[in-house]
Design a protein around this motif. Structure first.
Motif, PDB file in Angstrom:
ATOM      1  N   LYS A   2       0.860  -1.180   0.000  1.00 24.89           N
ATOM      2  CA  LYS A   2       0.000   0.000   0.000  1.00 24.89           C
ATOM      3  C   LYS A   2       0.898   1.231   0.000  1.00 24.89           C
ATOM      4  O   LYS A   2       1.848   1.324   0.770  1.00 24.89           O
ATOM      5  CB  LYS A   2      -0.922   0.002   1.220  1.00 24.89           C
ATOM      6  CG  LYS A   2      -2.052   1.025   1.114  1.00 24.89           C
ATOM      7  CD  LYS A   2      -3.101   0.797   2.210  1.00 24.89           C
ATOM      8  CE  LYS A   2      -4.278   1.733   1.995  1.00 24.89           C
ATOM      9  NZ  LYS A   2      -5.317   1.544   3.047  1.00 24.89           N
ATOM     10  N   GLY A   4       1.457   5.563  -0.158  1.00 24.65           N
ATOM     11  CA  GLY A   4       0.954   6.913   0.059  1.00 24.65           C
ATOM     12  C   GLY A   4       1.653   7.879  -0.868  1.00 24.65           C
ATOM     13  O   GLY A   4       2.828   7.683  -1.220  1.00 24.65           O
ATOM     14  N   VAL A  27      -3.053   5.982  -1.061  1.00 22.48           N
ATOM     15  CA  VAL A  27      -3.623   7.039  -0.225  1.00 22.48           C
ATOM     16  C   VAL A  27      -2.924   8.335  -0.609  1.00 22.48           C
ATOM     17  O   VAL A  27      -1.693   8.374  -0.691  1.00 22.48           O
ATOM     18  CB  VAL A  27      -3.395   6.746   1.273  1.00 22.48           C
ATOM     19  CG1 VAL A  27      -4.000   7.855   2.126  1.00 22.48           C
ATOM     20  CG2 VAL A  27      -3.964   5.394   1.649  1.00 22.48           C
ATOM     21  N   THR A  45      -7.671   6.857  -2.133  1.00 23.03           N
ATOM     22  CA  THR A  45      -8.369   7.356  -0.955  1.00 23.03           C
ATOM     23  C   THR A  45      -7.594   8.548  -0.404  1.00 23.03           C
ATOM     24  O   THR A  45      -6.431   8.759  -0.736  1.00 23.03           O
ATOM     25  CB  THR A  45      -8.518   6.265   0.125  1.00 23.03           C
ATOM     26  OG1 THR A  45      -7.216   5.764   0.468  1.00 23.03           O
ATOM     27  CG2 THR A  45      -9.369   5.116  -0.378  1.00 23.03           C
ATOM     28  N   ALA A  47      -6.142  11.173   2.735  1.00 21.97           N
ATOM     29  CA  ALA A  47      -5.702  11.331   4.119  1.00 21.97           C
ATOM     30  C   ALA A  47      -5.519  12.816   4.389  1.00 21.97           C
ATOM     31  O   ALA A  47      -5.102  13.564   3.506  1.00 21.97           O
ATOM     32  CB  ALA A  47      -4.399  10.588   4.376  1.00 21.97           C
ATOM     33  N   ALA A  52      -1.337  10.894   8.758  1.00 25.54           N
ATOM     34  CA  ALA A  52      -2.442   9.993   8.418  1.00 25.54           C
ATOM     35  C   ALA A  52      -2.104   9.120   7.220  1.00 25.54           C
ATOM     36  O   ALA A  52      -2.604   7.998   7.100  1.00 25.54           O
ATOM     37  CB  ALA A  52      -3.704  10.804   8.148  1.00 25.54           C
ATOM     38  N   VAL A  53      -1.244   9.638   6.331  1.00 23.13           N
ATOM     39  CA  VAL A  53      -0.798   8.824   5.194  1.00 23.13           C
ATOM     40  C   VAL A  53       0.063   7.671   5.681  1.00 23.13           C
ATOM     41  O   VAL A  53      -0.216   6.496   5.417  1.00 23.13           O
ATOM     42  CB  VAL A  53      -0.020   9.683   4.170  1.00 23.13           C
ATOM     43  CG1 VAL A  53       0.595   8.778   3.104  1.00 23.13           C
ATOM     44  CG2 VAL A  53      -0.921  10.715   3.503  1.00 23.13           C
ATOM     45  N   ASP A  55       0.516   6.300   8.490  1.00 24.16           N
ATOM     46  CA  ASP A  55      -0.128   5.338   9.390  1.00 24.16           C
ATOM     47  C   ASP A  55      -0.890   4.249   8.628  1.00 24.16           C
ATOM     48  O   ASP A  55      -1.175   3.197   9.194  1.00 24.16           O
ATOM     49  CB  ASP A  55      -1.092   6.065  10.337  1.00 24.16           C
ATOM     50  CG  ASP A  55      -0.377   6.762  11.485  1.00 24.16           C
ATOM     51  OD1 ASP A  55       0.805   6.435  11.738  1.00 24.16           O
ATOM     52  OD2 ASP A  55      -0.993   7.634  12.128  1.00 24.16           O
ATOM     53  N   GLN A  56      -1.194   4.512   7.345  1.00 28.58           N
ATOM     54  CA  GLN A  56      -2.014   3.572   6.578  1.00 28.58           C
ATOM     55  C   GLN A  56      -1.242   2.764   5.546  1.00 28.58           C
ATOM     56  O   GLN A  56      -1.808   1.851   4.941  1.00 28.58           O
ATOM     57  CB  GLN A  56      -3.114   4.333   5.822  1.00 28.58           C
ATOM     58  CG  GLN A  56      -4.069   5.114   6.679  1.00 28.58           C
ATOM     59  CD  GLN A  56      -5.086   5.840   5.818  1.00 28.58           C
ATOM     60  OE1 GLN A  56      -5.815   5.230   5.035  1.00 28.58           O
ATOM     61  NE2 GLN A  56      -5.148   7.159   5.953  1.00 28.58           N
ATOM     62  N   VAL A  57       0.030   3.110   5.309  1.00 24.81           N
ATOM     63  CA  VAL A  57       0.714   2.554   4.138  1.00 24.81           C
ATOM     64  C   VAL A  57       2.022   1.869   4.514  1.00 24.81           C
ATOM     65  O   VAL A  57       2.512   1.976   5.634  1.00 24.81           O
ATOM     66  CB  VAL A  57       0.980   3.655   3.084  1.00 24.81           C
ATOM     67  CG1 VAL A  57      -0.316   4.320   2.655  1.00 24.81           C
ATOM     68  CG2 VAL A  57       1.976   4.693   3.603  1.00 24.81           C
ATOM     69  N   ASP A  58       2.593   1.172   3.523  1.00 30.18           N
ATOM     70  CA  ASP A  58       3.908   0.534   3.671  1.00 30.18           C
ATOM     71  C   ASP A  58       5.026   1.434   3.176  1.00 30.18           C
ATOM     72  O   ASP A  58       6.176   1.326   3.609  1.00 30.18           O
ATOM     73  CB  ASP A  58       3.938  -0.768   2.869  1.00 30.18           C
ATOM     74  CG  ASP A  58       2.785  -1.689   3.225  1.00 30.18           C
ATOM     75  OD1 ASP A  58       2.696  -2.091   4.392  1.00 30.18           O
ATOM     76  OD2 ASP A  58       1.950  -1.962   2.340  1.00 30.18           O
ATOM     77  N   LYS A  88       8.952   1.566   7.530  1.00 30.85           N
ATOM     78  CA  LYS A  88       8.344   2.223   6.367  1.00 30.85           C
ATOM     79  C   LYS A  88       9.418   2.913   5.523  1.00 30.85           C
ATOM     80  O   LYS A  88      10.386   3.463   6.037  1.00 30.85           O
ATOM     81  CB  LYS A  88       7.318   3.271   6.813  1.00 30.85           C
ATOM     82  CG  LYS A  88       6.251   2.780   7.801  1.00 30.85           C
ATOM     83  CD  LYS A  88       5.216   1.905   7.138  1.00 30.85           C
ATOM     84  CE  LYS A  88       4.137   1.437   8.110  1.00 30.85           C
ATOM     85  NZ  LYS A  88       3.184   2.485   8.495  1.00 30.85           N
TER      86      LYS A  88
END
Length: 306
Positions: A2, A4, A27, A45, A47, A52-53, A55-58, A88
């Motif tokens: 995933k 960002g 994201v 999506t 962020a 916030a980016v 926190d959601q991605v690899d 990350k």
């Protein structure tokens, strides 16, 4: 994986689209939410912040204006450093200062983050097609772990440890700007001496005078728009960073300094949003000639991905 993406400007916006087209869940974030409209249509999506980016991605990719914006992305109130950085990868594609960025990422590394720098060259058409040459610096294992993401955007060119990507980009742009400024003088001189601009261009290509700038950017002079997709304000930002690098290394810089002065003159006369090749328009106007050539000159921003 995933991904960002932070920074959806002319180049970054197109790079992010190519990541989406390659099938990566993505994201996105930008200071202008409206810049993400096309990305939402491709499945992205949103962020609300860099934190916030990450926190959601690899893996997170950024492409912003310059060093202050990079610092805000990393260390601002809701920057990457306040999120989950462990393991990350942060791929930064910004044209920035190698010295500054090598210091900036230390806090990211301390939190377990893995920085990769990947500034790009080419133009907006390369960003649209997804074939931008990318100067990639960092640990080899980190680069290889995100190779598919990088290759979705362009051509991976390894340049050594982190920070070297910024060095490669700056000296690349140094030669680019020097040649851009010189082209105006050569074209106007040739025309006043009796050589038609279209013929001049054709016979220069493939010889000792050829370059990407000559082959790619002269049509923007012929068309009269001077390529506003890369404005003077960006040229001057890059030239300031180049001057900083030259001063840091102690290298003579008379040619680069003269080029910097010519671009400052273009900005003063035409405004900071004017196209990069207005550095040649200065010479045209002062000589009282025009270099327009009739033809179907496709603007860089109008190219097809195919």
């Amino acid at each position: 994986m995933k991904v960002g993406f932070i920074g959806l400007g002319t180049m970054g916006g197109n790079a992010a689209k190519n990541i989406l087209r390659a099938g990566f869940p993505t994201v996105v974030h930008d200071l202008r939410p409206e810049a993400a409209a096309d990305h939402f249509a491709l499945g992205a999506t949103w962020a609300d912040s860099p934190k916030a980016v990450i926190d959601q991605v690899d893996c997170v990719v950024s492409m912003v204006f310059g060093p202050p914006q990079c610092e805000a992305v990393l260390k601002g109130p809701m920057g990457l450093i306040h999120g989950d950085c462990a393991g990350k990868i942060w791929i930064d594609m910004t044209t920035s200062s190698p010295k500054f960025m090598r210091e900036l990422v230390k806090d990211f590394v301390a939190k377990g983050g893995r920085p990769v720098d990947a500034p790009v060259t080419g133009s907006v058409d390369a960003a649209i097609r997804g074939d931008m040459p990318m100067f990639v610096g960092g640990e080899d294992a980190d680069i290889e772990s995100v190779r598919p993401v990088i290759e979705a955007m362009g051509q991976l060119r390894k340049v050594g440890p982190h920070g070297n990507g910024y060095v490669a980009k700056l000296v690349n742009n140094q030669l680019w700007k020097v040649h851009a400024a010189a082209i105006g003088e050569a074209m106007v001189c040739a025309k006043l001496a009796g050589l038609d601009p279209a013929i001049w261009w054709e016979v220069m290509k493939g010889g000792a005078a050829d370059s990407f700038v000559l082959s790619h950017d002269v049509p923007s002079i012929f068309a009269g728009h001077y390529d506003p997709s890369f404005p003077i304000k960006l040229c001057l930002k890059d030239l300031s960073l180049i001057k900083e690098l030259m001063d840091d290394t102690g290298v003579r810089s008379e040619m680069t300094d003269a080029t910097h002065a010519r671009f400052r003159e273009a900005g003063a006369r035409y405004g900071m949003e004017a196209g990069e090749m207005t550095v040649c328009k200065l010479v045209e106007e002062d000589a009282g000639v025009e270099l327009r050539v009739p033809g179907d000159w496709v603007a860089p921003w109008d190219v097809s991905r195919d």
